[in-house]
Design an enzyme around this catalytic site. Structure first.
Site, PDB file in Angstrom:
ATOM      1  N   HIS A 110      64.667  36.848  73.748  1.00 12.55           N
ATOM      2  CA  HIS A 110      63.473  36.617  74.564  1.00 12.55           C
ATOM      3  C   HIS A 110      63.815  36.263  76.013  1.00 12.55           C
ATOM      4  CE1 HIS A 110      63.921  32.216  73.521  1.00 12.55           C
ATOM      5  NE2 HIS A 110      63.490  32.099  74.768  1.00 12.55           N
ATOM      6  N   ASP A 140      66.239  36.902  67.297  1.00 14.20           N
ATOM      7  CA  ASP A 140      66.129  36.501  68.702  1.00 14.20           C
ATOM      8  C   ASP A 140      67.503  36.294  69.343  1.00 14.20           C
ATOM      9  OD1 ASP A 140      64.916  35.954  71.089  1.00 14.20           O
ATOM     10  OD2 ASP A 140      64.317  33.908  70.586  1.00 14.20           O
ATOM     11  N   GLY A 212      64.472  27.052  79.756  1.00 15.37           N
ATOM     12  CA  GLY A 212      65.690  27.353  80.500  1.00 15.37           C
ATOM     13  C   GLY A 212      66.936  27.075  79.683  1.00 15.37           C
ATOM     14  N   ASN A 213      66.787  26.233  78.638  1.00 13.73           N
ATOM     15  CA  ASN A 213      67.896  25.993  77.713  1.00 13.73           C
ATOM     16  C   ASN A 213      68.070  27.151  76.724  1.00 13.73           C
ATOM     17  OD1 ASN A 213      67.464  22.613  78.027  1.00 13.73           O
ATOM     18  ND2 ASN A 213      69.552  23.385  77.726  1.00 13.73           N
ATOM     19  N   SER A 214      67.045  27.989  76.604  1.00 13.93           N
ATOM     20  CA  SER A 214      67.091  29.070  75.612  1.00 13.93           C
ATOM     21  C   SER A 214      68.334  29.935  75.806  1.00 13.93           C
ATOM     22  CB  SER A 214      65.850  29.955  75.738  1.00 13.93           C
ATOM     23  OG  SER A 214      64.708  29.280  75.290  1.00 13.93           O
ATOM     24  N   GLY A 270      64.695  46.460  48.568  1.00 10.64           N
ATOM     25  CA  GLY A 270      63.564  47.338  48.270  1.00 10.64           C
ATOM     26  C   GLY A 270      62.525  46.736  47.357  1.00 10.64           C
ATOM     27  N   VAL A 271      62.181  45.457  47.608  1.00 11.76           N
ATOM     28  CA  VAL A 271      61.140  44.803  46.817  1.00 11.76           C
ATOM     29  C   VAL A 271      60.220  44.013  47.734  1.00 11.76           C
ATOM     30  CG1 VAL A 271      62.522  44.576  44.709  1.00 11.76           C
ATOM     31  CG2 VAL A 271      62.588  42.750  46.421  1.00 11.76           C
ATOM     32  N   ILE A 273      58.279  40.359  47.549  1.00 11.93           N
ATOM     33  CA  ILE A 273      58.465  39.138  46.754  1.00 11.93           C
ATOM     34  C   ILE A 273      57.425  38.088  47.141  1.00 11.93           C
ATOM     35  CG2 ILE A 273      60.932  39.462  46.325  1.00 11.93           C
ATOM     36  CD1 ILE A 273      61.484  37.612  48.711  1.00 11.93           C
TER      37      ILE A 273
END
Length: 484
Positions: A110, A140, A212-214, A270-271, A273
């Protein structure tokens, strides 16, 4: 007396050793660690293009009929054609950290999403244009590369699985553009699900994390990265001591794939749940509420080819216990593609072992449509009330199928109405739902449901597990069997 005195001294010495000393470790001094690690943390500066917010004529391609239309409109009014709207570039900032001396840099997806240009600013204020090696929206994470012509200070990954609640951690980043800000705290919780994505497994910390820490690193006291700072909980927009980091063990797997393939390659079973609730566990005879309940098996999927069935509860996958439903997607996604694995499922009151060849997940998302706005039904067929379930049910006759556009391949019993104070109402059963199975037995009539309920009551089971079809979406719901 001498003997007593000796014993007293002995116990005093033992007692003194049993009390942990904090004189050397508290309050901790992070200065050496911060000085060593800060050069590997970078500032990510991106240039975005925002939508125009100034008045003016929209921009159209030269010669476009819309361009002529707007010119004629203003000329007829005797006004000058306003200058075209201009998109104003916007700048955004985040954090990142260097994981290889050759210039590989980790940040959040992001942070760089929608960026036209990405600049990486080193701790010595030098700036370099970055290229995107790969990015992954579901976790992310993004991997960047800069070319500096020299080796750069880098950091090492740590083992996030060994991190414990209460451990000291250090966060370094660029909150609000304040370069190389160091904050400290502890790990507040593990395995947090904040509904950010399908593989949520966040480390929660009270180290101050702000905008800004992201993309910045979360370090342990060995100077190893155990998390990528990604999100905060904040009613005010500032830090309130609740921050979330992607665990390093998850990040390492994703980033390794981004470096190698430019994209993620995840395992696929392929399920569909759903959660195993206490009521569902009771109805299936499970001794413990755990696992992931299979509500649908995709045709020709790895699960289908292994013999997995709707109604199976997946207890173990590749030797890893599935404690709760949400842990299974992460376990499968982290499994190597084309790897044969053992899967342990609960079926018909016993454990069944299956062998699955893990497939590759396609990144295209499948939209699942559901609706609670079904119209009440008007007396289809000959409805019958089952007081034990609090439901009025009807067989699906030809007239019912035509009236309510039920596809021919859908077989079962239709719900006409639901008693307001019943467990069925509390569990969300609606008029129009189609019951396809009861206690994992297919049903085609109300009489079959009554017979199965009698068997369940004789077996002293308190709940009946229903497989519900609602507009094509399948789900299991355990309904209390009332003593009527």
């Amino acid at each position: 007396m001498k003997s007593f005195f000796c014993r007293y001294i002995f116990f005093l010495i033992i007692f003194s050793f049993s009390i942990p000393s904090y004189s050397d470790s508290y309050p901790p001094d992070f200065s050496d660690l911060a000085a060593k690690l800060s050069p590997s943390v970078v500032n990510i500066s991106t240039i975005l293009t925002s939508e125009p917010n100034a008045q003016g004529a929209p921009q159209f391609p030269p010669g476009s009929p819309f361009e002529e239309f707007f010119r004629d409109f203003f000329e007829r009014r005797g006004e000058q054609v306003p200058p075209p709207q201009r998109r104003r570039p916007q700048q955004a900032m985040g954090s990142g950290f260097i994981i290889s001396p050759e210039g590989l840099i980790v940040t959040n997806n992001h942070v760089i999403e929608g960026a036209k240009t990405i600049n990486v600013i080193l701790s010595d204020s030098r700036s370099f244009k970055a290229s995107i090696i790969g990015k992954d929206k579901k976790t992310d994470l993004a991997l960047l590369k800069i070319e500096t012509g020299e080796l750069l200070p880098s950091v090492q990954w740590g083992d996030s699985d060994s991190a414990k609640v209460g451990n000291w951690v250090l966060a370094i980043g660029n909150p609000f553009g304040l370069v190389n800000t160091v904050t400290a705290g502890i790990i507040s919780a593990r395995a947090r699900d904040i509904s950010a994505g399908p593989f949520d497994d966040f480390i929660q910390t009270d180290a101050s994390i702000n905008r800004g820490n992201s993309g910045g690193p979360l370090f342990n006291l060995n100077g190893e990265v155990i998390g990528v700072n990604t999100a905060i909980y904040s009613p005010t927009g500032g830090s309130v001591g609740i921050g979330f980091s992607i665990p390093s063990n998850l990040a390492k797997t994703v980033l390794s794939q981004l470096e190698k393939f430019g994209k993620t390659r995840r395992g696929w079973l392929g399920v569909k749940i759903q959660t195993v609730t206490d009521d569902i566990a009771n109805s299936l005879g499970l001794l413990k509420t755990m696992g992931a309940l299979v509500s649908f098996v995709f045709e020709d999927s790895p699960a289908a080819l292994s013999g997995m069935q709707t109604g199976d509860v997946i207890l173990k996958f590749d030797g890893k216990e599935v404690d709760e439903m949400r842990s299974l997607p992460r376990i499968v996604a982290e499994t190597d593609i084309n790897k044969p694995v053992k899967v342990e499922v609960w079926r018909d009151g016993k454990i069944i072992n299956l062998s699955v060849l893990v497939g590759e997940m396609k990144e295209e998302s499948e939209e699942v449509v559901s609706s609670n706005n079904q119209e009440p039904l008007s007396q289809p067929g000959e409805p019958e009330r089952l007081a034990e379930l609090g439901l009025v049910l009807s067989n699906i006759t030809g007239d019912v199928r035509n009236e309510f556009s039920i596809p021919e391949e859908i077989q079962g019993v239709i719900v006409v109405s639901v008693d307001d104070n019943s467990d069925a109402a509390n569990k969300g059963i609606l008029s129009g739902d189609i019951i396809m199975e009861v206690a994992q037995n297919k049903v085609l009539s109300v009489e079959e449901i009554k017979m199965i309920l009698n068997i369940e009551k004789r077996a002293s089971r308190n709940f009946a597990l229903l497989l519900i079809n609602r507009k094509g979406n399948l789900s299991f719901i355990a309904i209390k069997i009332e003593d009527k």
